[in-house]
Enzyme design. Structure first.
Site, PDB file in Angstrom:
ATOM      1  N   GLY B  40       0.842  -1.197   0.000  1.00 21.11           N
ATOM      2  CA  GLY B  40       0.000   0.000   0.000  1.00 21.11           C
ATOM      3  C   GLY B  40       0.874   1.242   0.000  1.00 21.11           C
ATOM      4  N   LEU B  43      -1.431   7.268   2.506  1.00 19.60           N
ATOM      5  CA  LEU B  43      -0.800   8.065   3.547  1.00 19.60           C
ATOM      6  C   LEU B  43      -0.047   7.188   4.540  1.00 19.60           C
ATOM      7  CD1 LEU B  43      -3.364  10.889   4.347  1.00 19.60           C
ATOM      8  CD2 LEU B  43      -1.320  10.961   2.931  1.00 19.60           C
ATOM      9  N   GLY B  45       0.885   3.762   4.235  1.00 22.58           N
ATOM     10  CA  GLY B  45       1.906   2.919   3.612  1.00 22.58           C
ATOM     11  C   GLY B  45       3.032   3.739   3.010  1.00 22.58           C
ATOM     12  N   ARG B 331     -20.897  11.915  12.076  1.00 31.20           N
ATOM     13  CA  ARG B 331     -21.361  11.294  10.839  1.00 31.20           C
ATOM     14  C   ARG B 331     -22.440  10.241  11.034  1.00 31.20           C
ATOM     15  NH1 ARG B 331     -15.541  10.789   7.711  1.00 31.20           N
ATOM     16  NH2 ARG B 331     -15.398  13.015   7.271  1.00 31.20           N
ATOM     17  N   ARG B 436     -15.746   7.069  13.145  1.00 29.78           N
ATOM     18  CA  ARG B 436     -14.599   7.954  12.975  1.00 29.78           C
ATOM     19  C   ARG B 436     -15.077   9.389  12.792  1.00 29.78           C
ATOM     20  NH1 ARG B 436     -12.263  10.249   8.889  1.00 29.78           N
ATOM     21  NH2 ARG B 436     -13.207   9.023   7.227  1.00 29.78           N
TER      22      ARG B 436
END
Lengths: 261, 638, 229
Positions: B40, B43, B45, B331, B436
């Site tokens: 990956g 951001l 990885g 959210r 999150r």
């Protein structure tokens, strides 16, 4: 909701070594609200139903930011709608019965891998040549310790909006990558963090661009018109200036060790 | 399954610095003898690969796109949180910690979250040093904005492109290390299996997506930062390529999977327009700073032009239900509220699945130019997709799958239950609990990659003999390669009638129906019987045209969908067992007046699933969570 | 000087060489045009000007050598660039629709090649006297070469007039792009001034076209006559 039937002429090519050709396909029942890539999805489903191999095309985020999608559509990169990538181009821009020509980016530096997928490794090489600030993790001062004028930050951002899709190369009659390279250079040129390596960076990235086999810029500005992020050709002028300054007024890097220790 | 989280002792604010000191170091001469695989290049990885290379390790980094810059971190729009308190509005590390634990509905590990808040400030410094063009004030200092779930302005941003700008910073650092020869980059290469030897992760098996060749790579440690599995729903805001394959294969090789049912539904996405829909587009949450969310009060007004509905006939339901957070409610809450209005028959747009996000008042207050300066690119994007001008007509939005809080279980050092396998970013389960907060994903990815793994991986490698690198021609690798090739041959040999996408779409519909925004026992049980049926149909009736040793996108998708079809079952199983509502996991049986009802007595833990072989039910283990610094309380945003 | 040769060979170096040599030739073209406008001042003044140039001696040869060098570099560099650009797109598009480039910019190679041919013809005509040898190096009353009469006799010929008209038209097209393009190549752009400077090329082209075609047209229309005619 209105749907349309289209004839789509698509470049089919088995792999990098095989020759390719344009093949016409009929696709039916395309919604005007579908994106261009969704139209290709529909076409691919119809091909699979008929037992024909689907068309390979690059795409990922489908929201206009990853830069993976490409496609020359009716002779324009990303279809020619201002500030729009192929994945954001919607079928309401087309009419029932239209004939649409879809081709891969054409450049010696971007060889076709299959159908509409091209290899953009050349961009990676340019980036690796100098598209960075040498700042190891852990060494950064407080972010507010260096004030940056809003205008400079804005101009840096506008250049950094480049998504590395390659539309500039595809659009250029000469297959030149100058807008891409200039966008990268301008981004760091505008910021104080980019200053220590500025002239070296311009030299290194331009040399890498030349080595990759791109054509030369002859100021047609097709790149600017095709850029889905509206990057200005002013960036190229800035690059030309930095490159010249680097050539005539910058001592090449001393690669001898400093013998520390 | 060993679920020792290895949380350092001591007061919460000292745990990380103490642990950094206690961790073993690898001396510079030895670092260059170690090889690390990073899967990956987003951001987490990308930052990990670059930073580990800076330290002197040899890194091999893999991504399935044609450039590391295309990883899906690029698509994050709104911003990145950091406890800088540049605005002097009462922010602090402790407050960011508090907000994140509370926002996650008390299902995250306190120690991890505190560390995240601590390093958040360093992230902004590092990104600025890399040349990330954050928004600035005229005086040259950094600008901030507020975001959902917070009452302070701590979000740093770069117009609506924060993800791209941060990733470009990471990509720049990564490119520098590639040029220096410290990172070997493998683009268009997909990880298809993890190789475990003597109980340690020692390598991976990959497929070169251009030539179709299957290859093995060995290393002293494997770092996975392969993102989330939101595409199990087919329609999500994720990129088309996002998949569960790498994490699921690691799970099958023995890594515990934490809280798979914790998925986040983002409230502000452009609604579905038809059955050809291939993905959903997010409209940044930052729009809720100035946009007001409403639906008509009366069903009779549905279908009327929004500007013909007077204020008194509009229900600004978020402001009504949550007066203190209003349109900036977290959210999960905002998403559920939208669903409620639509279920009540007051949704707008095609199929009644949409609510208005209206900028009329912001334009009146600040002028259209001001609004354009803040959100111009988002408004343009909305218009391109829908053909409607949001300066004149309110946007129509609807929740869509966006992020997955669940992921491979990791301890405090980000190590999975397989020694030598480290998991970063969205791919792990650790920091966001059951929900999150906005602008926290970028923060976590960079925290893990820039500031945490460089220490914790060193601590692991200090105990690994550099001279003993697993042989990629050895038995463990050969077995994994055989498995991978076997699956590919099997997929190609089915020669049925249906395309991969048709199965993926069907799975997505099923998951959205039964394991989406609201879940209940009946639905989840139904899903658990329908998924195996669908899987069986898949293995009988799939058609994948073309060959194995060529660029074959149908084959790539088929492998991913095959894994989704197994993983979906795990998700539903997890959702079924978790008899409570928390964060993004909402069980209709567990509510008080429409608000989620947590059950801390029975479920104040992370559920970790262990693979028990094909055909066997996976085992559920738990890691108990304790809250010593943020008092367990019912979340209230009223 | 290895850095200099790699500069010249680089893409940006090559384009700046084109810009610098092109600019030098534009300046020459302006001066040259101004000289020819002397045709309107009559035989004596024009021949005096021609005589002055011809008797410069050393500086004349330096200028001619310099111009030739600039010219050769411009053409050679252009040919290299065209070859490089062709190689950069080995497979052509089935459909290609340029939108921002101009006819002028896209035809630079063609107009340039025709201009090359024209300039050779022009030198054969007026410098070497091989096109109309019967009018070449005749003397006027003052004993100077009668450049004025040669000019008039030349453009009284409709064929010659037509060939010059075409050539000057192509020159204008060439400079319509080239005479502002050099600013971009040398990096002389500024958001404040650039929109105005972009019009420099077309403006210079127009001026050159009018300036160059005015004396021949006047000859053809009989406004400029042979002395005594």
């Amino acid at each position: 909701m209105s749907t349309m039937n289209l004839t789509v002429h698509v470049w089919r090519q088995k792999d990098a070594r095989s020759p390719g050709k344009m093949v016409p396909y009929k696709v039916s029942g395309v919604s005007e609200h579908a994106s261009f890539l969704e139209m290709l999805d529909v076409l691919n489903e119809q091909l699979i139903d008929k037992g024909e191999e689907p068309i390979a095309f690059d795409h990922d985020c489908r929201e206009g930011i990853c830069g993976m999608c490409s496609l020359m559509i009716d002779g324009r990169p990303h279809g020619g709608q201002a500030g729009t990538t192929t994945c954001q181009l919607h079928m309401r821009k087309f009419k029932n019965g239209d004939e649409i020509y879809v081709e891969p980016w054409r450049a010696a530096a971007f060889p076709v891998l299959r159908d509409l997928c091209v290899d953009r490794t050349a961009f990676e090489k340019v980036q690796q040549a100098g598209g960075f600030v040498t700042a190891n993790v852990g060494s950064a001062p407080d972010a507010n310790s260096v004030p940056i004028a809003k205008e400079a930050a804005d101009r840096a951002f506008e250049a950094a909006a480049c998504i590395g899709c390659g539309a500039c190369v595809a659009a250029c009659p000469n297959g030149s990558a100058m807008l891409y390279v200039a966008a990268k250079l301008t981004h760091l040129h505008m910021l104080p963090q980019g200053q220590p390596e500025r002239l070296h960076r311009a030299q290194a990235m331009v040399n890498a661009m030349d080595a990759a086999g791109f054509g030369n810029c002859s100021n047609h500005y097709e790149c600017e018109a095709a850029c889905p992020k509206d990057i200005s050709r002013d960036t190229i002028a800035l690059m030309n200036r930095d490159f010249t300054k680097g050539t005539f007024a910058h001592r090449p890097r001393d690669t001898k060790g400093d013998g520390a220790g | 399954m060993n679920l020792d989280a290895r949380i350092p002792a001591g007061p919460i604010a000292e745990k990380w610095s103490r642990s950094k000191f206690e961790m073993k170091l690898v001396n510079p001469a030895n670092k260059r003898k170690h090889t690390v695989i990073v899967v990956g290049s987003g951001l987490a990885g990308g930052a990990a690969a670059a930073t580990l290379a800076e330290l002197g390790y040899n890194v091999a980094c893999f991504c399935f796109q044609d450039s590391p810059r295309r990883a899906h971190s690029i698509a994050a729009q709104g911003g990145i949180n950091a406890a800088k308190n540049y605005q002097n509005d009462g922010d602090s590390i402790h407050r960011l910690f508090y907000d994140t634990v509370k926002g996650g509905d008390f299902r995250a590990r306190e120690a991890n979250v505190h560390r995240l808040a601590e390093v958040s400030v360093d992230i902004i410094d590092q990104c600025t040093a890399m040349g990330v063009p954050f928004a600035r004030e005229y005086g040259g200092t950094l600008a901030n904005r507020s975001f959902g779930g917070a009452q302070v302005s701590r979000t740093f941003y770069a117009r609506g492109q924060t993800g791209q700008q941060l990733l470009l910073g990471v990509y720049a650092g990564l490119s520098r290390q590639i040029a220096a020869g410290k990172v070997k980059m493998f683009n268009r290469t997909e990880m298809l299996d993890l190789v475990v030897e003597d109980g340690r992760a020692v390598g991976i098996v990959v497929r070169d997506l251009v030539t179709g060749k299957i290859e093995s790579h060995s290393a002293h440690a494997v770092v996975m930062a392969t993102g989330g599995y939101g595409n199990v729903f087919y329609l999500s805001t994720n990129a088309k390529g996002c998949n569960v394959t790498s994490t699921y294969r690691a799970y099958k090789r023995g890594a515990g999977f934490g809280n798979p049912c914790f998925t986040q539904i983002h409230p502000t996405c452009i609604p579905v327009s038809g059955d050809y829909q291939s993905k959903l587009t997010l409209m940044s949450e930052s729009l809720r700073n100035d946009g007001r969310v409403w639906v008509p009060k009366n069903k009779a007004d549905i279908g009327k032009r929004p500007d013909q509905i007077p204020d008194e006939d509009r229900d600004y339901y978020l402001e009504r239900k949550y007066p203190s957070f209003g349109n900036l409610s977290p959210r999960d809450i905002a998403s559920r509220a939208a669903k409620e209005q639509c279920d009540d028959g007051r949704g707008v747009g095609p199929g009644g699945r949409g609510v208005y996000l209206d900028f009329r008042d912001a334009i009146k207050r600040d002028t259209e130019d001001k609004v354009r300066e803040k959100y111009g690119n988002l408004f343009d994007m909305y218009e391109r997709i829908t053909g409607e001008n949001p300066y004149k007509v309110p946007m129509r939005i609807y929740p869509a799958v966006h992020y997955t809080m669940g992921g491979l279980w990791v301890d405090y050092n980000l190590q999975s239950t397989i020694p030598g396998l480290f998991v970063l970013g969205e791919a792990n389960f650790s920091d966001h609990g059951a929900n999150r907060l906005g602008a926290s994903a970028l923060m976590q990815g960079l925290a893990d990659g820039y500031f945490i793994i460089p220490y914790t991986l060193g601590n692991y490698l200090a105990g690994v003999n550099a001279a003993q690198l697993a042989d990629p021609k050895g038995a463990a690798f050969k077995d994994a390669e055989t498995d991978v090739k076997g699956q590919i041959d099997k997929l190609l040999a089915i020669k049925g009638k249906r395309s991969v996408d048709s199965f993926h779409r069907e799975l997505g519909t099923l998951m959205w129906e039964y394991c989406g925004m609201a879940r209940n026992k009946e639905g989840l049980t139904a899903a658990l019987s329908k998924i195996p049926e669908l899987r069986e149909k898949f293995w009988k009736d799939l058609t994948v045209l073309g060959g194995a040793e060529t660029l074959n996108q149908s084959l790539e998708k088929a492998g991913r969908v095959a894994d989704f079809l197994e993983f979906a079952e795990l998700m539903c199983r997890d959702a079924l067992v978790r008899e409570e509502s928390c964060g993004g996991h909402y069980r209709t049986e567990h509510q008080v007046e429409g608000e989620a009802k947590r059950d801390d007595d029975n479920f104040c833990h992370a559920a970790v699933w262990e693979y028990k072989g094909a055909g066997n039910e996976p085992a559920r283990h738990i890691e108990p969570l304790s809250f010593e610094n943020v008092k367990l309380a019912t979340r209230s945003y009223k | 000087m290895s850095w200099f040769s790699s500069y010249v060979r680089s893409s940006i170096g090559a384009k700046q060489v084109m810009a610098a040599t092109g600019l030098a030739m534009v300046l020459f073209a302006i001066v040259h045009m101004l000289g020819h406008l002397g045709m309107f001042s009559g035989q004596d003044a024009y021949n005096a000007y021609a005589h002055f140039l011809q008797t410069l001696g050393g500086p004349k040869w330096i200028a001619r050598g310099g111009l030739l060098a600039v010219f050769v570099v411009h053409v050679a560099s252009a040919m290299r660039l065209v070859a490089r650009n062709r190689a950069a797109r080995p497979v052509a598009y089935a459909v290609y629709k340029p939108v921002r480039s101009t006819l002028m910019s896209r035809t630079m190679a063609m107009t340039g090649l025709v201009l090359l041919a024209f300039i050779i013809y022009h030198l054969l005509h007026f410098t070497l006297g091989m096109v109309q040898p019967e009018f070449f190096h005749k003397l006027d009353q003052a004993g100077r070469y009668d450049a004025y009469s040669m000019f008039v006799r030349g453009f009284q010929n409709v064929g010659i007039f037509a060939s010059y008209l075409v050539a000057i038209l192509l020159l204008s097209l060439h400079l319509g792009h080239g005479a502002s393009s050099w600013l971009q190549s040398l990096g002389l752009r500024h958001p404040k001034y650039s929109p105005k400077l972009d019009k420099l090329g077309p403006a210079i082209s127009l001026i050159l076209f009018l300036g160059y075609m005015a004396p021949p047209t006047a000859v053809l229309l009989g406004l400029i006559k042979l002395p005594g005619a």
